[in-house]
Scaffold this active site. Structure first.
Site, PDB file in Angstrom:
ATOM      1  CB  CYS A  20     104.757  42.325   2.301  1.00 59.10           C
ATOM      2  SG  CYS A  20     104.713  44.065   2.806  1.00 59.10           S
ATOM      3  CD  GLU A 137     108.261  49.736  11.283  1.00 55.57           C
ATOM      4  OE1 GLU A 137     108.260  48.931  12.240  1.00 55.57           O
ATOM      5  OE2 GLU A 137     108.546  49.407  10.107  1.00 55.57           O
TER       6      GLU A 137
END
Length: 335
Positions: A20, A137
């Site tokens: 991505c 994250e």
């Protein structure tokens, strides 16, 4: 003697798949830093969750560490890069305390979640973070706010167990790489239990996660097997395995390299779904297709649901460095 005929296999190749824009940017930052500052360049945690990428960067002079105190004093003048997953505020503060020069490769969409969480807290809301405990994250997002300001939610059961001090002052955000459908169930339950809860200003699950899951949902029905290229510690890759099963694939597996394929277990399949997590390079996808071509009479069908055009700029300090064709092939995961 009659020649052996190979079993016919249709491979439904998902698009979008693989790198991505956030992963592409993070890898670019390491490559550009190596070109500008020379080796070694230190990277705190895996820049992205993929050993093929990490080993390729190590070969160019990147050194991966888990904590900043692993960087030798004689190399404090070399840059240290923070991974795409984001880091708690304490990490750049620690770097500054050690007089380290750092470059932040946090994905802009993860940074957006950080800002959404901080906005909730600034407006007096207790923050509920939907995510997976222990994921980098999640650690990074929780580390943007004071201790106790964030509660981690993983399941609908966690929502049912909540007893907030003020049910009228809640806001939620999510990890960017979650299952879209599973997260929707958690959010629905949050709204049922706490009607006054405030959603983030924009969707937290990133476009790339959503797009890859949509493509898998389209390709999975009727597949004898669905293979996802990705690492075991890659949240978005593991979610694709789950999505494939829920969408109708008979079986689904996670592969890092073609060498992991258990041919005896696979047997004589007729339809294979194939996708790749957002940190998996296209060269490994090609490697796995070639492995199946060696054993089957393969036809490729493209299962493309959308095209991605996103591009994220690298840090200002690196914009004066140009990438070669070979650099770009590595950054794009094609070499």
């Amino acid at each position: 003697m009659r020649p052996m005929t190979r079993h016919k296999l249709t491979i439904r190749l998902c698009g979008p798949r693989g790198f991505c824009a956030g992963v592409d940017r993070a890898i670019q930052i390491v490559v550009l830093a190596l070109k500008k500052y020379g080796a070694p360049v230190y990277v705190r945690h895996e820049i992205v969750h993929n050993r093929f990428v990490v080993e390729g960067l190590e070969a160019q002079g990147a050194v991966f560490v888990e904590e900043l105190d692993e960087i030798p004093p004689e190399h404090h003048g070399q840059p240290v890069i923070f991974s795409a997953h984001g880091v708690p505020k304490s990490v750049p503060a620690d770097a500054e305390g050690r007089n380290l020069f750092y470059l932040d490769a946090t994905c802009p969409l993860v940074s957006k979640v950080h800002k959404q969480a901080m906005r909730h807290e600034r407006l007096g809301r207790h923050v509920l973070l939907i995510g997976h405990r222990g994921h980098p994250e999640v650690i990074g997002t929780m580390g943007q706010l004071p201790e106790g300001a964030v509660t981690l939610i993983e399941t609908v059961d966690d929502v049912d167990a909540l007893s907030p001090a003020d049910p009228e002052a809640l806001g939620f955000v999510t990890q960017t790489t979650l299952s879209v459908d599973d997260t929707a169930q958690v959010i629905t339950r949050l709204h049922e239990r706490f009607p006054a809860i405030t959603a983030p200003a924009a969707e937290s699950i990133c476009y790339a996660t959503t797009n890859r899951q949509d493509a898998v949902k389209a390709a999975a029905p009727g597949c004898d097997l669905f293979a996802v290229v990705g690492a075991p510690n890659s949240s978005n890759s593991r979610r694709l395995v789950e999505v494939a099963l829920k969408a109708g694939a008979e079986r689904s597996i996670l592969l890092q390299r073609a060498s992991e394929i258990d041919w005896d277990d696979i047997g004589e399949i007729s339809t294979l779904g194939l996708s790749a997590g957002a940190s998996a390079p296209e060269v490994v996808v090609a490697e796995i297709i070639d492995a199946f071509r060696d054993r089957f009479d393969v036809t490729i069908e493209l299962a493309e649901t959308t095209q991605e055009t996103e591009n994220f700029l690298v840090n200002r300090e690196l914009r004066d460095v140009e990438l070669t064709i070979d650099d770009m092939a590595f950054v794009n995961g094609t070499n």
